[in-house]
Design a protein around this motif. Sequence first.
Motif, PDB file in Angstrom:
ATOM      1  N   TYR A 240      38.519  46.680  43.421  1.00  0.00           N
ATOM      2  CA  TYR A 240      38.139  47.403  42.210  1.00  0.00           C
ATOM      3  C   TYR A 240      38.110  46.479  41.002  1.00  0.00           C
ATOM      4  O   TYR A 240      38.890  45.519  40.907  1.00  0.00           O
ATOM      5  CB  TYR A 240      39.121  48.546  41.941  1.00  0.00           C
ATOM      6  N   SER A 241      37.199  46.800  40.087  1.00  0.00           N
ATOM      7  CA  SER A 241      37.098  46.093  38.811  1.00  0.00           C
ATOM      8  C   SER A 241      37.284  47.093  37.682  1.00  0.00           C
ATOM      9  O   SER A 241      36.654  48.154  37.678  1.00  0.00           O
ATOM     10  CB  SER A 241      35.731  45.409  38.682  1.00  0.00           C
ATOM     11  N   SER A 242      38.122  46.750  36.720  1.00  0.00           N
ATOM     12  CA  SER A 242      38.307  47.612  35.545  1.00  0.00           C
ATOM     13  C   SER A 242      37.490  47.119  34.360  1.00  0.00           C
ATOM     14  O   SER A 242      37.664  47.588  33.237  1.00  0.00           O
ATOM     15  CB  SER A 242      39.794  47.672  35.162  1.00  0.00           C
ATOM     16  N   GLY A 243      36.595  46.163  34.619  1.00  0.00           N
ATOM     17  CA  GLY A 243      35.712  45.681  33.560  1.00  0.00           C
ATOM     18  C   GLY A 243      35.289  44.249  33.777  1.00  0.00           C
ATOM     19  O   GLY A 243      35.951  43.483  34.480  1.00  0.00           O
ATOM     20  N   ASN A 244      34.152  43.892  33.215  1.00  0.00           N
ATOM     21  CA  ASN A 244      33.627  42.522  33.252  1.00  0.00           C
ATOM     22  C   ASN A 244      33.281  42.046  34.659  1.00  0.00           C
ATOM     23  O   ASN A 244      33.132  40.845  34.890  1.00  0.00           O
ATOM     24  CB  ASN A 244      34.620  41.545  32.597  1.00  0.00           C
ATOM     25  N   GLY A 245      33.167  42.964  35.609  1.00  0.00           N
ATOM     26  CA  GLY A 245      32.711  42.600  36.937  1.00  0.00           C
ATOM     27  C   GLY A 245      33.663  41.748  37.749  1.00  0.00           C
ATOM     28  O   GLY A 245      33.264  41.123  38.734  1.00  0.00           O
ATOM     29  N   ARG A 246      34.927  41.729  37.388  1.00  0.00           N
ATOM     30  CA  ARG A 246      35.924  40.931  38.123  1.00  0.00           C
ATOM     31  C   ARG A 246      36.776  41.864  38.980  1.00  0.00           C
ATOM     32  O   ARG A 246      37.465  42.741  38.466  1.00  0.00           O
ATOM     33  CB  ARG A 246      36.789  40.147  37.142  1.00  0.00           C
ATOM     34  N   PHE A 247      36.708  41.650  40.297  1.00  0.00           N
ATOM     35  CA  PHE A 247      37.328  42.551  41.260  1.00  0.00           C
ATOM     36  C   PHE A 247      38.693  42.044  41.717  1.00  0.00           C
ATOM     37  O   PHE A 247      38.912  40.835  41.851  1.00  0.00           O
ATOM     38  CB  PHE A 247      36.428  42.713  42.487  1.00  0.00           C
ATOM     39  N   TYR A 248      39.571  43.009  42.015  1.00  0.00           N
ATOM     40  CA  TYR A 248      40.903  42.711  42.538  1.00  0.00           C
ATOM     41  C   TYR A 248      41.110  43.481  43.839  1.00  0.00           C
ATOM     42  O   TYR A 248      40.686  44.625  43.970  1.00  0.00           O
ATOM     43  CB  TYR A 248      41.983  43.088  41.513  1.00  0.00           C
ATOM     44  N   CYS A 249      41.767  42.841  44.791  1.00  0.00           N
ATOM     45  CA  CYS A 249      41.950  43.398  46.139  1.00  0.00           C
ATOM     46  C   CYS A 249      43.319  44.037  46.303  1.00  0.00           C
ATOM     47  O   CYS A 249      44.296  43.610  45.669  1.00  0.00           O
ATOM     48  CB  CYS A 249      41.832  42.289  47.195  1.00  0.00           C
ATOM     49  N   PRO A 250      43.436  45.012  47.211  1.00  0.00           N
ATOM     50  CA  PRO A 250      44.764  45.456  47.641  1.00  0.00           C
ATOM     51  C   PRO A 250      45.410  44.350  48.479  1.00  0.00           C
ATOM     52  O   PRO A 250      44.722  43.428  48.927  1.00  0.00           O
ATOM     53  CB  PRO A 250      44.464  46.696  48.475  1.00  0.00           C
ATOM     54  N   PRO A 251      46.706  44.409  48.723  1.00  0.00           N
ATOM     55  CA  PRO A 251      47.420  43.289  49.359  1.00  0.00           C
ATOM     56  C   PRO A 251      46.921  42.905  50.746  1.00  0.00           C
ATOM     57  O   PRO A 251      47.060  41.746  51.146  1.00  0.00           O
ATOM     58  CB  PRO A 251      48.875  43.789  49.421  1.00  0.00           C
ATOM     59  N   TRP A 252      46.377  43.851  51.503  1.00  0.00           N
ATOM     60  CA  TRP A 252      45.939  43.563  52.871  1.00  0.00           C
ATOM     61  C   TRP A 252      44.484  43.080  52.934  1.00  0.00           C
ATOM     62  O   TRP A 252      43.917  42.938  54.007  1.00  0.00           O
ATOM     63  CB  TRP A 252      46.124  44.794  53.761  1.00  0.00           C
TER      64      TRP A 252
END
Length: 321
Positions: A240-252
């Motif tokens: 998911y990205s909360s802005g600016n097109g930068r995504f973050y992953c869940p731990p797995w």
Amino acid sequence: MEFLNKIFSITPENKTELIQEVFQFQLQNNKVYREWFELIGKQQQKPTAIPYLPVSFFKTHAITTTTFDPDVIFESSGTTTSINSKHYVKDWQVYETSFLKAFQQFYGAPQNWCMIGLLPAYLERKHSSLVAMVHTLVQQSRHTDSGFYLYEYQQLHATLQRLEAVAQPVLLIGVTFALLDFAEQYPLPLKHTIIMETGGMKGRRKEITREALHQQLKNAFGISQVHAEYGMTELLSQAYSSGNGRFYCPPWMQVLVRNEDDPLDVRLEGEGILNIIDLANLYSCSFIATDDVGKVYPDGSFEVWGRLDNSDIRGCSLLVT
């Protein structure tokens, strides 16, 4: 089940060991992945390196680890003449656990939101993993206005106005072309609504950059950021990205980058083509070489810039059964 419990409770301390366990499990129990490993494993500079299966193989092979009758088969979108990817899911509960845990990590409990899906291109076909995910989120939100919209933009506009008036937190998840259509026809200021785009013009509109898309949506709705979801038929996890097109992953889940000129050159960060580790794919394949081009940052977050040209034909001839 013990294996899955370890995956969804993964820690930085046991991550490397768990990745190797999943790799060995799939190498022993996934015929296609094992053949791919034997084909390119000899070319790996490091004998312990994990090979990444080209995502195109989901179009041409049944990618399964162990033998099973699937609970569900997710299928990618496409034209009547294209070959679509198929993801054979052994256990629906694995997918549900993955997307619910990830959603809760980034957005909290679904019950806190009114969930609205503006996904006409996906609703018009069967076997969409995105629709299945949003359907469950809608059910769990329990808000009377939660639900899906096809092309009822006027009704959606009225609903959002009413929810905004009572300061109800809303998550509007939409496919790109539908969000743009709605924004052009019914702009309105949104203070309590998050707009989340899932990508995809689906041939409905001219392709534009993510930056241009987000700017149009910001202007139409008076918002400072546009959120985004990154997922695909071949994965059981989302970033998911909360802005600016930068995504973050869940731990797995983890995203790495490979060199287009040397696909075996895989790095933890930098620019290139994205490889994905998705441990939730325990019974398909957890190590996927995508056709998406982007950048991975030192903290593991990533950007997606676009897709390789002619990506459908890359890798398909390398493994024929």
